[in-house]
Design a protein around this motif. Structure first.
Motif, PDB file in Angstrom:
ATOM      1  N   THR A  98       0.810  -1.233  -0.335  1.00 18.67           N
ATOM      2  CA  THR A  98       0.248   0.084   0.068  1.00 18.67           C
ATOM      3  C   THR A  98       0.835   1.433  -0.014  1.00 18.67           C
ATOM      4  O   THR A  98       1.999   1.054   0.148  1.00 18.67           O
ATOM      5  N   GLY A  99       0.292   2.903   0.118  1.00 17.40           N
ATOM      6  CA  GLY A  99       0.965   3.406   0.257  1.00 17.40           C
ATOM      7  C   GLY A  99       0.626   3.828   1.326  1.00 17.40           C
ATOM      8  O   GLY A  99       1.582   5.249   1.814  1.00 17.40           O
ATOM      9  N   VAL A 100       1.019   3.277   2.190  1.00 18.68           N
ATOM     10  CA  VAL A 100       0.622   3.844   3.610  1.00 18.68           C
ATOM     11  C   VAL A 100       2.497   4.529   3.747  1.00 18.68           C
ATOM     12  O   VAL A 100       3.401   4.286   3.861  1.00 18.68           O
ATOM     13  N   ASP A 101       3.417   5.613   4.714  1.00 19.22           N
ATOM     14  CA  ASP A 101       4.675   5.846   5.156  1.00 19.22           C
ATOM     15  C   ASP A 101       4.670   5.103   5.795  1.00 19.22           C
ATOM     16  O   ASP A 101       3.980   4.718   7.213  1.00 19.22           O
ATOM     17  N   ALA A 102       6.375   5.313   6.502  1.00 17.63           N
ATOM     18  CA  ALA A 102       7.589   3.726   7.012  1.00 17.63           C
ATOM     19  C   ALA A 102       6.293   4.504   8.558  1.00 17.63           C
ATOM     20  O   ALA A 102       6.686   3.577   9.351  1.00 17.63           O
ATOM     21  N   ARG A 103       6.795   5.990   8.680  1.00 22.65           N
ATOM     22  CA  ARG A 103       6.217   6.056   9.667  1.00 22.65           C
ATOM     23  C   ARG A 103       5.088   5.899  10.330  1.00 22.65           C
ATOM     24  O   ARG A 103       4.113   5.121  11.722  1.00 22.65           O
ATOM     25  N   ASP A 104       4.003   5.493   9.397  1.00 26.98           N
ATOM     26  CA  ASP A 104       2.873   4.888  10.144  1.00 26.98           C
ATOM     27  C   ASP A 104       2.533   3.018  10.670  1.00 26.98           C
ATOM     28  O   ASP A 104       2.431   3.121  11.033  1.00 26.98           O
ATOM     29  N   VAL A 105       3.830   2.620  10.372  1.00 24.75           N
ATOM     30  CA  VAL A 105       4.245   1.252  10.231  1.00 24.75           C
ATOM     31  C   VAL A 105       5.218   1.389  11.444  1.00 24.75           C
ATOM     32  O   VAL A 105       4.621  -0.034  12.739  1.00 24.75           O
ATOM     33  N   ILE A 106       5.775   1.856  12.225  1.00 27.32           N
ATOM     34  CA  ILE A 106       6.847   1.857  13.468  1.00 27.32           C
ATOM     35  C   ILE A 106       5.407   1.207  14.648  1.00 27.32           C
ATOM     36  O   ILE A 106       4.626   2.010  14.772  1.00 27.32           O
ATOM     37  N   VAL A 107       6.411   0.716  15.485  1.00 24.74           N
ATOM     38  CA  VAL A 107       5.198   0.894  16.463  1.00 24.74           C
ATOM     39  C   VAL A 107       6.511   0.855  17.428  1.00 24.74           C
ATOM     40  O   VAL A 107       7.532   0.217  18.505  1.00 24.74           O
ATOM     41  N   PRO A 108       5.786   1.714  18.567  1.00 27.41           N
ATOM     42  CA  PRO A 108       7.298   2.377  19.909  1.00 27.41           C
ATOM     43  C   PRO A 108       7.323   0.892  20.190  1.00 27.41           C
ATOM     44  O   PRO A 108       6.045   0.515  20.858  1.00 27.41           O
ATOM     45  N   ILE A 109       8.125   1.258  21.078  1.00 23.42           N
ATOM     46  CA  ILE A 109       8.492   0.186  22.312  1.00 23.42           C
ATOM     47  C   ILE A 109       8.043   1.179  23.766  1.00 23.42           C
ATOM     48  O   ILE A 109       8.364   1.282  24.350  1.00 23.42           O
ATOM     49  N   GLU A 110       9.487   1.846  23.221  1.00 25.91           N
ATOM     50  CA  GLU A 110       9.923   2.634  24.694  1.00 25.91           C
ATOM     51  C   GLU A 110       9.921   4.003  23.602  1.00 25.91           C
ATOM     52  O   GLU A 110      10.482   4.026  22.439  1.00 25.91           O
ATOM     53  N   ASN A 111      10.395   5.111  24.857  1.00 22.29           N
ATOM     54  CA  ASN A 111      10.330   6.489  23.803  1.00 22.29           C
ATOM     55  C   ASN A 111      11.669   6.375  23.020  1.00 22.29           C
ATOM     56  O   ASN A 111      12.265   6.611  23.722  1.00 22.29           O
ATOM     57  N   GLY A 112      12.153   6.665  21.810  1.00 16.17           N
ATOM     58  CA  GLY A 112      13.252   6.533  20.908  1.00 16.17           C
ATOM     59  C   GLY A 112      13.221   5.121  20.450  1.00 16.17           C
ATOM     60  O   GLY A 112      14.483   4.975  20.492  1.00 16.17           O
ATOM     61  N   PHE A 113      12.185   3.822  20.626  1.00 12.90           N
ATOM     62  CA  PHE A 113      12.711   3.092  21.022  1.00 12.90           C
ATOM     63  C   PHE A 113      11.649   2.560  20.386  1.00 12.90           C
ATOM     64  O   PHE A 113      11.034   1.861  21.228  1.00 12.90           O
ATOM     65  N   ASP A 114      12.126   1.384  19.747  1.00 12.04           N
ATOM     66  CA  ASP A 114      11.148   1.947  17.832  1.00 12.04           C
ATOM     67  C   ASP A 114      11.036   0.112  17.110  1.00 12.04           C
ATOM     68  O   ASP A 114      12.555  -0.543  17.328  1.00 12.04           O
ATOM     69  N   MET A 115       9.981  -0.700  16.932  1.00 15.35           N
ATOM     70  CA  MET A 115      10.096  -1.765  15.617  1.00 15.35           C
ATOM     71  C   MET A 115       9.437  -1.140  14.560  1.00 15.35           C
ATOM     72  O   MET A 115       8.518  -0.471  14.615  1.00 15.35           O
ATOM     73  N   LEU A 116       9.823  -2.283  13.952  1.00 14.30           N
ATOM     74  CA  LEU A 116       9.025  -2.146  12.201  1.00 14.30           C
ATOM     75  C   LEU A 116       8.500  -3.935  12.540  1.00 14.30           C
ATOM     76  O   LEU A 116       9.411  -4.668  12.044  1.00 14.30           O
ATOM     77  N   PRO A 117       6.934  -4.155  12.741  1.00 14.82           N
ATOM     78  CA  PRO A 117       7.047  -5.304  12.565  1.00 14.82           C
ATOM     79  C   PRO A 117       6.494  -6.638  11.071  1.00 14.82           C
ATOM     80  O   PRO A 117       6.605  -5.239  10.299  1.00 14.82           O
ATOM     81  N   ALA A 118       7.183  -7.211  10.804  1.00 10.97           N
ATOM     82  CA  ALA A 118       6.416  -7.737  10.351  1.00 10.97           C
ATOM     83  C   ALA A 118       5.451  -8.995  10.286  1.00 10.97           C
ATOM     84  O   ALA A 118       4.611  -8.937  10.915  1.00 10.97           O
ATOM     85  N   THR A 119       4.851 -10.202   9.517  1.00  6.81           N
ATOM     86  CA  THR A 119       3.365 -10.873   9.213  1.00  6.81           C
ATOM     87  C   THR A 119       4.512 -11.799   9.019  1.00  6.81           C
ATOM     88  O   THR A 119       5.078 -12.315   8.997  1.00  6.81           O
ATOM     89  N   SER A 120       3.289 -12.486   9.366  1.00  5.09           N
ATOM     90  CA  SER A 120       3.308 -14.040   9.659  1.00  5.09           C
ATOM     91  C   SER A 120       1.984 -14.914   8.330  1.00  5.09           C
ATOM     92  O   SER A 120       1.399 -14.449   8.157  1.00  5.09           O
ATOM     93  N   GLY A 121       2.404 -15.828   7.879  1.00  6.59           N
ATOM     94  CA  GLY A 121       1.590 -16.504   6.773  1.00  6.59           C
ATOM     95  C   GLY A 121       1.855 -15.982   4.966  1.00  6.59           C
ATOM     96  O   GLY A 121       0.557 -15.797   4.368  1.00  6.59           O
ATOM     97  N   VAL A 122       3.218 -15.386   5.388  1.00  3.88           N
ATOM     98  CA  VAL A 122       2.823 -14.654   3.534  1.00  3.88           C
ATOM     99  C   VAL A 122       4.256 -15.116   3.328  1.00  3.88           C
ATOM    100  O   VAL A 122       5.667 -14.586   2.920  1.00  3.88           O
ATOM    101  N   PRO A 123       3.593 -16.457   2.633  1.00  4.56           N
ATOM    102  CA  PRO A 123       5.231 -17.288   1.383  1.00  4.56           C
ATOM    103  C   PRO A 123       5.663 -15.942   0.893  1.00  4.56           C
ATOM    104  O   PRO A 123       7.291 -16.107   0.813  1.00  4.56           O
ATOM    105  N   GLU A 124       5.465 -15.055  -0.133  1.00  3.41           N
ATOM    106  CA  GLU A 124       5.727 -14.005  -1.243  1.00  3.41           C
ATOM    107  C   GLU A 124       7.084 -13.692  -0.836  1.00  3.41           C
ATOM    108  O   GLU A 124       7.857 -12.920  -1.495  1.00  3.41           O
ATOM    109  N   LEU A 125       6.913 -13.481   0.781  1.00  4.99           N
ATOM    110  CA  LEU A 125       7.794 -12.520   1.703  1.00  4.99           C
ATOM    111  C   LEU A 125       9.607 -13.557   2.103  1.00  4.99           C
ATOM    112  O   LEU A 125      10.027 -12.785   1.871  1.00  4.99           O
ATOM    113  N   VAL A 126       8.814 -13.985   2.097  1.00  5.23           N
ATOM    114  CA  VAL A 126      10.112 -15.190   2.188  1.00  5.23           C
ATOM    115  C   VAL A 126      11.351 -15.018   1.288  1.00  5.23           C
ATOM    116  O   VAL A 126      12.238 -14.690   1.652  1.00  5.23           O
ATOM    117  N   GLU A 127      10.974 -14.999  -0.252  1.00  3.46           N
ATOM    118  CA  GLU A 127      12.368 -15.201  -1.102  1.00  3.46           C
ATOM    119  C   GLU A 127      12.068 -14.035  -1.984  1.00  3.46           C
ATOM    120  O   GLU A 127      10.870 -13.947  -2.914  1.00  3.46           O
TER     121      GLU A 127
END
Length: 269
Positions: free
Chosen positions: A68-97
Motif C-alpha cells: 500500500t501507499g502507507v508511510d513508513a512512520r505509520d508502520v512503526i510500533v513504539p516500544i519505549e520513547n526512542g526505541f521502536d520496531m517495524l513489525p513483519a507478518t506471518s503466513g505470507v510466503p511471497e515475502l520469504v523470498e
C-alpha cells in the motif's frame, strides 16, 4: 556529502532456535537504556516473532508498507520513547523470498526514517535464503548468533561461507548464546573461528557471550524484554556488556560510518 550517523547491524544465525530474536530485542533495549535511539526491523518476513515477544498485535506491518501507499512512520510500533520496531507478518510466503524490486521498494521507503536513529537492527530469519543473505550483505555490521551445539556451528559456518563466496562479505562478529560458562563460550567461538580461518581465510571477531539463564524463559512467558523484566539477571548483565561494545564500535568508527550509507546501495537522500 554523506553525514550518516546510524550504525546498521544484521543479527543472524545459521539455524533457528538459538535465541537470536531475543538477543535483538534485548540488545535494543540495552541501547535504549543507555540513551541511544534504536529501530528494530523484523526481517523474518514470513514468520514474525518480535511482536510475539512483546505481546503486541500491530495494526500494520512491512507487508502493508510494500503493498500500500502507507508511510513508513505509520508502520512503526513504539516500544519505549526512542526505541521502536517495524513489525513483519506471518503466513505470507511471497515475502520469504523477496525479489530485488521488492527490496528496492522496501528500503527506499525506510532509509530516510532509519537515518533518525543511532542504530538500525535487522532481525534476520535463520538459514541461507536469498532474502536473508541479501539483507545481511547490506548492513555495516553482521552479528552471527551461535550456541555450543554442533548443529549451530555447522549451519553458521555454511551461512558465513555463502556470504563470503557469493556476496564478498568478510567481516563478522560472533555472539555465543546459551553458554554454561565463559570457557564453553570461548571453545565454541574458537571452533567456528578456526573453521572460517582454515577454509575461508577470514578472521571472525568475538563480540562476547550470554549465559544460559532460566530468567530469560520467564521473561518470554511474560512477553517482556529481559532487560526490563530482570535487569540484574546474569544474562541481562551479559547483554549490557555486549551493548557497550557495540556503542564503543560506533563511537570509534564515526568517520567510517559517516562515509557510507546506512545500507549499502541505498544512500540517504
Amino acid at each position: 556529502m554523506n553525514t550518516n550517523n546510524t550504525l546498521s547491524l544484521a543479527i543472524m544465525s545459521g539455524k533457528g532456535g538459538v535465541g537470536k530474536t531475543n538477543i535483538v530485542l534485548n540488545l535494543g533495549y540495552a541501547l535504549y537504556q543507555a540513551h541511544m535511539k534504536a529501530l528494530l526491523m523484523d526481517c523474518d518476513l514470513g514468520l514474525a516473532n518480535l511482536d510475539v515477544l512483546l505481546g503486541i498485535s500491530p495494526e500494520r506491518t512491512l507487508h502493508d508498507l510494500l503493498q500500500t501507499g502507507v508511510d513508513a512512520r505509520d508502520v512503526i510500533v513504539p516500544i519505549e520513547n526512542g526505541f521502536d520496531m517495524l513489525p513483519a507478518t506471518s503466513g505470507v510466503p511471497e515475502l520469504v523470498e523477496m525479489d530485488e524490486d521488492m527490496q528496492d521498494i522496501l528500503f527506499k521507503k525506510l532509509i530516510s526514517l532509519a537515518n533518525t536513529y543511532d542504530y538500525l537492527m535487522l532481525d534476520l530469519g535463520a538459514g541461507i535464503s536469498h532474502t536473508v543473505l541479501s539483507f545481511a550483505a547490506l548492513t555495516q555490521l553482521r552479528i552471527v548468533v551461535v550456541t555450543p551445539e554442533p548443529t549451530s556451528l555447522t549451519d553458521s559456518y555454511a551461512m558465513i561461507k555463502v556470504l563470503v563466496t557469493q556476496h564478498q562479505v568478510k567481516d563478522f562478529l560472533v555472539i555465543v548464546n546459551q553458554a554454561l560458562s565463559q570457557s564453553e563460550a570461548k571453545t565454541t567461538f574458537e571452533r567456528l573461528a578456526a573453521a572460517c580461518k582454515n577454509f575461508l581465510n577470514i578472521d571472525l571477531r568475538n563480540l562476547g557471550f550470554i549465559h544460559q539463564d532460566s530468567v530469560l524463559v520467564e521473561s518470554v512467558r511474560h512477553q517482556t524484554p529481559l532487560m526490563k523484566y530482570s535487569p540484574e539477571a546474569k544474562a541481562s548483565k551479559d547483554i549490557r556488556a555486549l551493548a557497550k561494545k557495540i556503542m564503543h564500535y560506533r563511537e570509534d568508527n564515526k568517520q567510517r560510518i559517516a562515509e557510507r550509507p546506512i545500507l549499502k546501495d541505498f544512500p540517504s537522500l
